[in-house]
Write a protein that holds these residues in place. Structure first.
Motif, PDB file in Angstrom:
ATOM      1  N   ILE A   1      23.247  56.720 -37.024  1.00 45.90           N
ATOM      2  CA  ILE A   1      22.326  55.646 -37.349  1.00 45.90           C
ATOM      3  C   ILE A   1      22.766  54.386 -36.610  1.00 45.90           C
ATOM      4  N   TYR A   2      21.859  53.843 -35.806  1.00 44.63           N
ATOM      5  CA  TYR A   2      22.119  52.624 -35.049  1.00 44.63           C
ATOM      6  C   TYR A   2      21.131  51.555 -35.509  1.00 44.63           C
ATOM      7  N   VAL A   3      21.646  50.413 -35.906  1.00 40.87           N
ATOM      8  CA  VAL A   3      20.812  49.324 -36.401  1.00 40.87           C
ATOM      9  C   VAL A   3      21.072  48.088 -35.540  1.00 40.87           C
ATOM     10  N   CYS A   4      20.014  47.552 -34.954  1.00 40.32           N
ATOM     11  CA  CYS A   4      20.114  46.340 -34.153  1.00 40.32           C
ATOM     12  C   CYS A   4      19.089  45.345 -34.672  1.00 40.32           C
ATOM     13  N   GLY A   5      19.528  44.111 -34.920  1.00 38.79           N
ATOM     14  CA  GLY A   5      18.607  43.092 -35.400  1.00 38.79           C
ATOM     15  C   GLY A   5      19.343  41.966 -36.078  1.00 38.79           C
ATOM     16  N   GLY A   6      18.616  41.221 -36.866  1.00 44.32           N
ATOM     17  CA  GLY A   6      19.180  40.091 -37.577  1.00 44.32           C
ATOM     18  C   GLY A   6      20.092  40.521 -38.712  1.00 44.32           C
ATOM     19  N   VAL A   7      20.989  39.609 -39.093  1.00 44.44           N
ATOM     20  CA  VAL A   7      21.959  39.893 -40.157  1.00 44.44           C
ATOM     21  C   VAL A   7      21.264  40.294 -41.446  1.00 44.44           C
TER      22      VAL A   7
ATOM     23  N   MET B   1      18.302  41.649 -41.926  1.00 38.21           N
ATOM     24  CA  MET B   1      17.734  42.988 -41.791  1.00 38.21           C
ATOM     25  C   MET B   1      18.829  44.034 -41.923  1.00 38.21           C
ATOM     26  N   GLY B   2      19.965  43.790 -41.303  1.00 35.48           N
ATOM     27  CA  GLY B   2      21.080  44.727 -41.390  1.00 35.48           C
ATOM     28  C   GLY B   2      21.553  44.910 -42.823  1.00 35.48           C
ATOM     29  N   GLN B   3      21.607  43.814 -43.573  1.00 30.40           N
ATOM     30  CA  GLN B   3      21.997  43.897 -44.981  1.00 30.40           C
ATOM     31  C   GLN B   3      20.971  44.697 -45.780  1.00 30.40           C
ATOM     32  N   ASP B   4      19.697  44.477 -45.500  1.00 34.54           N
ATOM     33  CA  ASP B   4      18.635  45.199 -46.205  1.00 34.54           C
ATOM     34  C   ASP B   4      18.665  46.690 -45.881  1.00 34.54           C
ATOM     35  N   VAL B   5      18.944  47.028 -44.636  1.00 34.75           N
ATOM     36  CA  VAL B   5      19.049  48.431 -44.240  1.00 34.75           C
ATOM     37  C   VAL B   5      20.260  49.070 -44.916  1.00 34.75           C
ATOM     38  N   SER B   6      21.389  48.362 -44.941  1.00 33.75           N
ATOM     39  CA  SER B   6      22.579  48.889 -45.614  1.00 33.75           C
ATOM     40  C   SER B   6      22.299  49.172 -47.085  1.00 33.75           C
ATOM     41  N   GLU B   7      21.594  48.254 -47.732  1.00 35.02           N
ATOM     42  CA  GLU B   7      21.256  48.439 -49.144  1.00 35.02           C
ATOM     43  C   GLU B   7      20.320  49.636 -49.316  1.00 35.02           C
ATOM     44  N   ALA B   8      19.350  49.785 -48.439  1.00 36.72           N
ATOM     45  CA  ALA B   8      18.438  50.929 -48.507  1.00 36.72           C
ATOM     46  C   ALA B   8      19.206  52.239 -48.330  1.00 36.72           C
ATOM     47  N   LEU B   9      20.141  52.262 -47.393  1.00 38.97           N
ATOM     48  CA  LEU B   9      20.938  53.475 -47.179  1.00 38.97           C
ATOM     49  C   LEU B   9      21.835  53.769 -48.380  1.00 38.97           C
TER      50      LEU B   9
ATOM     51  N   ASP C   1      30.950  55.316 -54.566  1.00 40.54           N
ATOM     52  CA  ASP C   1      31.114  56.427 -53.635  1.00 40.54           C
ATOM     53  C   ASP C   1      30.105  56.367 -52.488  1.00 40.54           C
ATOM     54  N   ALA C   2      28.907  55.861 -52.764  1.00 36.43           N
ATOM     55  CA  ALA C   2      27.908  55.703 -51.704  1.00 36.43           C
ATOM     56  C   ALA C   2      28.401  54.697 -50.668  1.00 36.43           C
ATOM     57  N   LYS C   3      28.998  53.615 -51.139  1.00 36.23           N
ATOM     58  CA  LYS C   3      29.546  52.616 -50.231  1.00 36.23           C
ATOM     59  C   LYS C   3      30.659  53.230 -49.381  1.00 36.23           C
ATOM     60  N   LYS C   4      31.531  54.025 -50.000  1.00 37.85           N
ATOM     61  CA  LYS C   4      32.608  54.697 -49.264  1.00 37.85           C
ATOM     62  C   LYS C   4      32.042  55.681 -48.242  1.00 37.85           C
ATOM     63  N   TYR C   5      30.989  56.388 -48.620  1.00 37.77           N
ATOM     64  CA  TYR C   5      30.344  57.344 -47.716  1.00 37.77           C
ATOM     65  C   TYR C   5      29.856  56.628 -46.455  1.00 37.77           C
ATOM     66  N   LEU C   6      29.184  55.483 -46.646  1.00 29.67           N
ATOM     67  CA  LEU C   6      28.681  54.726 -45.505  1.00 29.67           C
ATOM     68  C   LEU C   6      29.820  54.116 -44.687  1.00 29.67           C
TER      69      LEU C   6
ATOM     70  N   GLY D   1      31.870  56.316 -36.367  1.00 26.11           N
ATOM     71  CA  GLY D   1      30.915  56.001 -35.321  1.00 26.11           C
ATOM     72  C   GLY D   1      29.505  56.525 -35.561  1.00 26.11           C
ATOM     73  N   ARG D   2      29.243  57.021 -36.767  1.00 28.67           N
ATOM     74  CA  ARG D   2      27.913  57.562 -37.081  1.00 28.67           C
ATOM     75  C   ARG D   2      26.976  56.514 -37.675  1.00 28.67           C
ATOM     76  N   TYR D   3      27.489  55.342 -38.008  1.00 28.97           N
ATOM     77  CA  TYR D   3      26.672  54.252 -38.542  1.00 28.97           C
ATOM     78  C   TYR D   3      27.137  52.971 -37.874  1.00 28.97           C
TER      79      TYR D   3
END
Length: 93
Positions: free
Chosen positions: A43-49, A51-59, A73-78, A85-87
């Protein structure tokens, strides 16, 4: 080699109805989780801070709901996906 067979596009400025990445992720939560857990997705995320926070929360919500993880555990997984290098997020203010 794996082939891209589906792509979801999010445009928040190019059209009257705004579509955001995090909304598409939530809408496709089951498929996203399957790709993350079984498919070894990157997963590659490019954009504003923000948006990145919102995507992290969605994931995090996807990992919690679809993977049956606790929030911690979800936070640790991410974090593990990130360290392997997968996120990757490239964000700017």
């Amino acid at each position: 080699a794996k082939t891209l067979t589906k792509m979801h596009l999010a445009f928040s400025r190019e059209q009257e109805e705004k579509i955001y990445v995090q909304h598409l992720l939530a809408k496709n939560a089951k498929e996203t989780w399957k790709l993350m857990e079984k498919g070894g997705a990157y997963i590659y995320v490019c954009g504003g801070v923000r948006m990145g926070q919102d995507v992290s929360e969605a994931l995090r919500k996807i990992v919690t709901s679809q993977g049956d993880f606790t929030t911690t555990d979800a936070k640790k997984y991410l974090e593990q996906m990130s360290s392997s290098g997968r996120y990757v997020q490239e964000l700017w203010a």
